[in-house]
Write an enzyme that holds these catalytic residues in place. Structure first.
Site, PDB file in Angstrom:
ATOM      1  N   CYS A   1     -63.031  56.861 -74.155  1.00  0.00           N
ATOM      2  CA  CYS A   1     -64.182  56.582 -74.835  1.00  0.00           C
ATOM      3  C   CYS A   1     -64.692  55.533 -73.570  1.00  0.00           C
ATOM      4  CB  CYS A   1     -63.703  55.611 -76.216  1.00  0.00           C
ATOM      5  SG  CYS A   1     -65.608  55.823 -77.124  1.00  0.00           S
TER       6      CYS A   1
ATOM      7  N   GLU B   1     -54.787  57.851 -78.935  1.00  0.00           N
ATOM      8  CA  GLU B   1     -54.298  56.549 -79.056  1.00  0.00           C
ATOM      9  C   GLU B   1     -53.681  55.675 -80.502  1.00  0.00           C
ATOM     10  OE1 GLU B   1     -56.602  56.382 -77.970  1.00  0.00           O
ATOM     11  OE2 GLU B   1     -57.711  54.346 -78.578  1.00  0.00           O
TER      12      GLU B   1
ATOM     13  N   HIS C   1     -60.524  58.516 -79.240  1.00  0.00           N
ATOM     14  CA  HIS C   1     -58.987  58.034 -78.743  1.00  0.00           C
ATOM     15  C   HIS C   1     -57.570  58.352 -79.748  1.00  0.00           C
ATOM     16  CE1 HIS C   1     -61.216  54.296 -78.282  1.00  0.00           C
ATOM     17  NE2 HIS C   1     -62.119  54.770 -78.859  1.00  0.00           N
TER      18      HIS C   1
HETATM   19  N1  GLN Z   1     -69.553  52.725 -77.217  1.00  0.00           N
HETATM   20  C1  GLN Z   1     -68.859  52.044 -76.103  1.00  0.00           C
HETATM   21  C2  GLN Z   1     -69.244  52.203 -75.373  1.00  0.00           C
HETATM   22  O1  GLN Z   1     -70.668  52.126 -74.232  1.00  0.00           O
HETATM   23  C3  GLN Z   1     -67.760  52.487 -76.089  1.00  0.00           C
HETATM   24  C4  GLN Z   1     -66.632  52.531 -78.294  1.00  0.00           C
HETATM   25  C5  GLN Z   1     -65.415  53.023 -77.484  1.00  0.00           C
HETATM   26  O2  GLN Z   1     -64.700  52.836 -76.110  1.00  0.00           O
HETATM   27  N2  GLN Z   1     -64.722  53.351 -78.572  1.00  0.00           N
HETATM   28  O3  GLN Z   1     -68.986  51.341 -74.099  1.00  0.00           O
END
Ligand code: GLN
Length: 205
Positions: free
Chosen positions: A96, A188, A186
């Site tokens: 992410c 994890e 995610h």
């Molecule tokens: N929206 C976050 C970003 O732009 C990422 C979100 C996440 O890691 N769950 O960094």
């Protein structure tokens, strides 16, 4: 005469960047993945906040969180250079926000990144927090996987020898290029306890 000896496989160290985000969940996920199969040698998981700690690792996980904040902290801690050096010979996995940091191009809005994979990502591309979701994604072997998306980016372009390992609604959500790998979700936080993503990363060590 030299007597026979039992040579133990050296203990591998998986680092988890611990400046911000859900790094603790990755520690548990790595240990669950190791326990899931007798194929894996023993590993230890280390939190990484300094260049010296990074240098002691065989691979690094950059967790989810907020990529802008992580980027600022990486700059404040002078870790961008050491991270690039590390990535030139060791595997890095980003989930992410971590995926955003590893991408070649970042949009919405643009921001600097490490450019370790030839992909373009659009931040917060599913909409607001309320549009976060748990969804079934399709893995390359045709099987499904439950994936947790939290204010996730969408991978809008893959190029070069990037391999797509899973997709969702027509967009790649798990890709790798050479030694590096990203997921926009995610693993994890998997409610089903699926450890396939972390298993794949462990095989790169
Ligand atoms: N929206 C976050 C970003 O732009 C990422 C979100 C996440 O890691 N769950 O960094």
């Amino acid at each position: 005469m030299v007597s026979a000896q039992n040579w133990l496989a050296p203990l591998k160290t998986v680092g988890v960047l611990a400046l911000q985000g859900d790094f603790e969940a990755h520690r548990s996920a790595v240990l669950r993945a190791v326990a899931s199969s007798s194929d894996f040698p023993e590993v230890q998981v280390a939190e990484v906040r300094t260049a010296a700690q990074l240098a002691a690792c065989d691979g690094l996980i950059i967790p989810g969180g907020e990529s802008t904040t992580m980027l600022k902290l990486l700059e404040v801690e002078n870790l961008m250079g050491p991270l690039r050096d590390f990535a030139s010979c060791k595997p890095v996995y980003g989930s992410c926000a971590g995926a955003i940091l590893l991408a070649r191009d970042v949009m919405h809005p643009p921001q600097p990144s490490l450019g370790l994979l030839d992909i373009a990502v659009e931040r917060n591309a599913y909409g607001r927090q309320a549009d976060s979701r748990i969804a079934k994604i399709t893995t390359e072997d045709g099987s499904g996987m439950q994936a947790v998306f939290i204010r996730a980016p969408i991978i809008r372009r893959v190029a070069g020898d990037v391999i797509v390992l899973a997709d969702y609604e027509g967009n790649p959500v798990w890709v790798e290029q050479g030694r590096h790998m990203v997921t926009t979700f995610h693993p994890e936080l998997s409610l089903s306890g699926d450890t396939r993503v972390h298993q794949r990363f462990l095989r790169k060590l």
